[in-house]
Design a protein around this motif. Structure first.
Motif, PDB file in Angstrom:
ATOM      1  N   HIS A   1       0.516  -1.450  -0.521  1.00 26.72           N
ATOM      2  CA  HIS A   1       0.238  -0.156   0.142  1.00 26.72           C
ATOM      3  C   HIS A   1       1.030   1.567  -0.140  1.00 26.72           C
ATOM      4  N   LYS A   2       1.979   1.517   1.274  1.00 24.93           N
ATOM      5  CA  LYS A   2       3.060   2.841   0.602  1.00 24.93           C
ATOM      6  C   LYS A   2       4.416   2.127  -0.146  1.00 24.93           C
ATOM      7  N   PHE A   3       4.418   2.669  -1.078  1.00 24.03           N
ATOM      8  CA  PHE A   3       5.141   2.217  -2.028  1.00 24.03           C
ATOM      9  C   PHE A   3       5.331   3.282  -3.074  1.00 24.03           C
ATOM     10  N   LYS A   4       7.029   3.285  -3.104  1.00 23.08           N
ATOM     11  CA  LYS A   4       7.186   4.660  -3.765  1.00 23.08           C
ATOM     12  C   LYS A   4       8.498   4.251  -5.146  1.00 23.08           C
ATOM     13  N   ILE A   5       8.399   4.976  -6.381  1.00 19.17           N
ATOM     14  CA  ILE A   5       9.555   4.464  -6.899  1.00 19.17           C
ATOM     15  C   ILE A   5      10.214   5.467  -7.536  1.00 19.17           C
ATOM     16  N   VAL A   6      10.853   5.651  -6.731  1.00 20.38           N
ATOM     17  CA  VAL A   6      12.399   6.557  -7.111  1.00 20.38           C
ATOM     18  C   VAL A   6      13.753   5.947  -8.253  1.00 20.38           C
ATOM     19  N   GLY A   7      13.231   6.450  -9.751  1.00 20.68           N
ATOM     20  CA  GLY A   7      14.273   6.908 -10.636  1.00 20.68           C
ATOM     21  C   GLY A   7      14.700   7.869 -10.433  1.00 20.68           C
ATOM     22  N   PHE A   8      16.775   6.601 -10.857  1.00 20.61           N
ATOM     23  CA  PHE A   8      18.158   7.256 -10.372  1.00 20.61           C
ATOM     24  C   PHE A   8      18.459   7.586 -11.893  1.00 20.61           C
ATOM     25  N   SER A   9      18.752   8.542 -12.497  1.00 21.31           N
ATOM     26  CA  SER A   9      19.462   8.567 -13.601  1.00 21.31           C
ATOM     27  C   SER A   9      19.894   9.945 -13.786  1.00 21.31           C
TER      28      SER A   9
ATOM     29  N   THR B   1      28.944  11.162  -4.768  1.00 23.46           N
ATOM     30  CA  THR B   1      28.015  12.141  -4.561  1.00 23.46           C
ATOM     31  C   THR B   1      26.869  11.914  -4.680  1.00 23.46           C
ATOM     32  N   ALA B   2      26.728  11.779  -5.925  1.00 20.77           N
ATOM     33  CA  ALA B   2      25.153  11.093  -6.548  1.00 20.77           C
ATOM     34  C   ALA B   2      24.947   9.905  -4.913  1.00 20.77           C
ATOM     35  N   TYR B   3      24.937   9.046  -5.137  1.00 19.16           N
ATOM     36  CA  TYR B   3      24.755   8.030  -3.878  1.00 19.16           C
ATOM     37  C   TYR B   3      24.571   8.567  -2.544  1.00 19.16           C
ATOM     38  N   GLU B   4      25.172   9.975  -2.265  1.00 19.77           N
ATOM     39  CA  GLU B   4      25.124  10.499  -1.222  1.00 19.77           C
ATOM     40  C   GLU B   4      23.151  10.838  -1.197  1.00 19.77           C
ATOM     41  N   ASN B   5      22.912  11.960  -2.456  1.00 24.37           N
ATOM     42  CA  ASN B   5      22.064  12.688  -2.829  1.00 24.37           C
ATOM     43  C   ASN B   5      21.127  11.306  -2.128  1.00 24.37           C
TER      44      ASN B   5
ATOM     45  N   ALA C   1      20.699   8.702  -1.370  1.00 25.21           N
ATOM     46  CA  ALA C   1      20.773   7.958   0.123  1.00 25.21           C
ATOM     47  C   ALA C   1      19.419   9.027   1.192  1.00 25.21           C
ATOM     48  N   LYS C   2      19.897  10.231   0.921  1.00 24.05           N
ATOM     49  CA  LYS C   2      19.132  11.585   1.495  1.00 24.05           C
ATOM     50  C   LYS C   2      17.714  11.203   1.307  1.00 24.05           C
ATOM     51  N   LYS C   3      17.036  11.612  -0.191  1.00 18.58           N
ATOM     52  CA  LYS C   3      16.229  10.806  -0.714  1.00 18.58           C
ATOM     53  C   LYS C   3      15.235   9.803  -0.197  1.00 18.58           C
ATOM     54  N   LEU C   4      16.017   9.446   0.596  1.00 15.91           N
ATOM     55  CA  LEU C   4      15.618   7.689   0.610  1.00 15.91           C
ATOM     56  C   LEU C   4      15.022   8.200   1.896  1.00 15.91           C
ATOM     57  N   LEU C   5      15.460   8.615   2.932  1.00 14.34           N
ATOM     58  CA  LEU C   5      15.576   8.778   4.481  1.00 14.34           C
ATOM     59  C   LEU C   5      15.142  10.051   3.939  1.00 14.34           C
ATOM     60  N   HIS C   6      14.780  10.969   3.518  1.00  8.81           N
ATOM     61  CA  HIS C   6      13.756  11.608   2.998  1.00  8.81           C
ATOM     62  C   HIS C   6      12.106  10.836   2.797  1.00  8.81           C
ATOM     63  N   ILE C   7      11.955  10.182   2.316  1.00  5.65           N
ATOM     64  CA  ILE C   7      10.937   9.828   2.380  1.00  5.65           C
ATOM     65  C   ILE C   7      10.216   8.714   3.118  1.00  5.65           C
ATOM     66  N   ASP C   8      11.269   8.025   4.003  1.00  3.84           N
ATOM     67  CA  ASP C   8      10.780   6.972   5.553  1.00  3.84           C
ATOM     68  C   ASP C   8      10.593   7.855   6.497  1.00  3.84           C
ATOM     69  N   GLU C   9      11.550   8.986   6.463  1.00  2.00           N
ATOM     70  CA  GLU C   9      11.055   9.738   7.877  1.00  2.00           C
ATOM     71  C   GLU C   9       9.768  10.673   7.514  1.00  2.00           C
ATOM     72  N   VAL C  10      10.040  11.667   6.122  1.00  2.00           N
ATOM     73  CA  VAL C  10       8.701  12.401   6.196  1.00  2.00           C
ATOM     74  C   VAL C  10       7.391  11.956   5.801  1.00  2.00           C
ATOM     75  N   GLU C  11       7.688  10.735   4.543  1.00  2.00           N
ATOM     76  CA  GLU C  11       5.973  10.247   3.649  1.00  2.00           C
ATOM     77  C   GLU C  11       5.868   8.652   4.938  1.00  2.00           C
ATOM     78  N   PHE C  12       6.755   7.520   5.254  1.00  2.00           N
ATOM     79  CA  PHE C  12       6.382   6.182   5.941  1.00  2.00           C
ATOM     80  C   PHE C  12       6.200   6.875   7.226  1.00  2.00           C
ATOM     81  N   LYS C  13       6.992   7.598   7.738  1.00  2.39           N
ATOM     82  CA  LYS C  13       7.689   8.186   8.995  1.00  2.39           C
ATOM     83  C   LYS C  13       8.004   6.524   9.597  1.00  2.39           C
ATOM     84  N   GLN C  14       8.676   5.736   8.890  1.00  2.10           N
ATOM     85  CA  GLN C  14       9.117   4.704   9.731  1.00  2.10           C
ATOM     86  C   GLN C  14      10.092   4.004   8.410  1.00  2.10           C
ATOM     87  N   CYS C  15      11.583   2.632   8.855  1.00  2.00           N
ATOM     88  CA  CYS C  15      12.105   2.871   7.546  1.00  2.00           C
ATOM     89  C   CYS C  15      11.374   1.962   6.604  1.00  2.00           C
TER      90      CYS C  15
END
Ligand code: BG6
Length: 473
Positions: free
Chosen positions: A46-54, A101-105, A107-121
């Motif tokens: 139900h809680k699902f996100k796609i992150v395109g990385f290119s 740095t691309a991977y650091e960015n 990682a930040k995006k994934l953390l943001h989704i976890d913390e702000v949208e899903f509110k869990q890992c």
């Protein structure tokens, strides 16, 4: 295994699907359409996100517009509001694959989704939708940036989906395997051979082991020979640079054709779970008799006329677009039964099929043939002989057949990529290639490739049945 349906109230851990190389052909043609279909069928968490990385620059909004243009969406099947909602689950992260740095960015995006949208890992599923030459770089950076470590201990998993070709020969496959093995545990690695996920291929085991009629005949006492074919009308479809460095044997022989062979010839597994099935499949490949002598008697290789004028192909290319191999499985069950493996591009038909020819006991050339049609028009057909009505004892061949299209439309066949992605999310590795299968497939194919150049390269016309062995270049 009972399949989970992820309803609105489902308790499944949120999942982020990260596609490296999302602007490429595979993502647009296969992955994203498969995810859309799963989404509409409520087969995604139900809680699902796609992150395109290119590499290209996009805002999330522009990327969704790009997808509306580029992604293969069947507008007759989906409601506009479903497409809209699906696209809203997609975000974009720009980055060069070789810059940390691309991977650091990312990682930040994934953390943001976890913390702000899903509110869990959340679970993280990475797909390398890039040329194999990028695998090492991307895997290394994913690991160095900590992205491969699950964020919540036992809470969320991290898995990696890798497309074939797994390496380019036995040595490079080994290297890739070692690299994957140092970064991930085997249960995190999902090596895709989408043929395993084709419905009619999955049916092979059900058909063999649910019908006592056939299994007793499944051996060298009753079977004369087996033909496995993957014939295609399409040519190389703008993939000239990749295809020219690979050729038909590595493109589909080392994987899809051997997948069909393994399912057809494997022994009954001790249990119908991933480990037991993969072990039996690998055992078939392990026992393939090496083709290292008299290669010309066992191999036909050919190229369609006009291939070398295709974009990305070398003008004097000797890459094959067609092959035929005769091989044997060195086990008690299969000793002496030839398996003919055939595949080609730019042929006169599209057909993937396994045909089992039974021994003729009449002495009158009256063979029974069992055909397992993988695509198109998935079917099972049996050729048998009957007496023709009349006063004479004359016989005629007839066919008993079952076609998948006779199932009701509610049972429509899922696309292989839907199945692949779904199984990766639920963690079922049955339809993925094991490290042993990769190893044994390359062990069989590599010596053939090494001798390839000493075998004649025949030519054939586009749209024909393939090479005529008299038409040598
Ligand atoms: C891919 C090959 O793995 O399989 C292609 O790279 C080939 O060259 C394709 O056309 C065939 O798959 P399918 O599902 O279209 O039969």
């Amino acid at each position: 295994m009972e399949k989970a349906i992820f309803t609105d109230s489902g308790q499944v851990t949120p999942t982020i699907f990260i596609i490296c190389g999302v602007t490429g052909d595979l993502a647009q043609r296969k992955l994203l359409p498969a995810l859309l279909s799963l989404y509409v069928k409520k087969l995604l968490p139900h809680k699902f996100k796609i992150v395109g990385f290119s590499r290209r620059e996009f805002s999330d909004q522009d990327f969704r517009l790009f997808l509306r243009e580029e992604m293969h969406i069947n507008h007759n099947v989906y409601r506009p509001e479903d497409i809209h909602r699906f696209l809203n689950n997609i975000v974009y992260q720009q980055g060069q694959f070789d810059i940390s740095t691309a991977y650091e960015n990312l990682a930040k995006k994934l953390l943001h989704i976890d913390e702000v949208e899903f509110k869990q890992c959340s679970n993280k599923l990475f797909h390398l939708s890039v040329a194999p030459s990028f695998y090492e770089t991307i895997l290394g950076h994913l690991s160095n940036s900590g992205l491969t470590i699950p964020c919540g201990g036992n809470l969320g998993w991290t898995r990696i989906l890798v497309e074939k070709p797994f390496g380019n020969d036995i040595e490079t496959a080994k290297k890739l395997d070692i690299l994957l093995g140092t970064l991930f545990k085997e249960e995190q690695i999902f090596r895709i051979d989408h043929y395993f996920a084709k419905e009619a291929l999955q049916n092979i085991l059900a058909f063999r082991f649910s019908n006592s009629l056939f299994e007793p005949l499944w051996n060298n006492k009753y079977i004369d020979c087996v033909h496995i074919q993957l014939l295609e009308k399409i040519g190389i479809e703008g993939r000239g640079t990749f295809y020219d460095s690979v050729g038909a044997l590595k493109d589909v022989g080392q994987n899809h054709i051997l997948a069909m062979l393994a399912l057809l010839a494997m022994d009954k597994p001790d249990a119908f779970d991933a480990q037991s099935i993969r072990k039996k499949r690998a055992n078939v490949l392990k026992n393939l008799l090496p083709i290292n002598k008299n290669i010309c008697d066992s191999v036909v290789r050919a190229q369609y006329i006009g291939y070398s004028e295709e974009s990305g192909v070398l003008a004097n290319s000797t890459t094959e677009t067609y092959f035929q191999l005769k091989t044997f499985i060195d086990t008690k069950v299969w000793k002496g039964v030839p398996f003919y493996l055939e595949s080609g591009k730019a042929l006169n038909e599209n057909r993937a099929e396994i045909s089992i020819y039974f021994k003729d006991t009449t002495g009158k050339d009256k063979t029974n043939v069992l055909s397992l049609r993988i695509q198109p028009d998935e079917a099972i057909k049996i050729r048998f002989w009957i007496k023709k009505p009349g006063f004479d004892m004359e016989t005629e061949a007839k066919t008993l057949s079952f076609h998948y299209k006779d199932f009701h439309s509610t049972d429509s066949i899922p696309d292989a990529y839907e199945r692949v992605l779904y199984d990766a999310i639920i963690g079922d590795q049955t339809l993925f290639t094991s490290t042993d299968e990769v190893k044994y497939a390359w062990r069989f194919i590599t010596p053939i490739i090494d001798m390839w150049k000493t075998t004649p390269l025949y030519k054939y016309k586009k749209g024909s049945r393939g090479p005529d062995s008299t038409d040598q270049s």
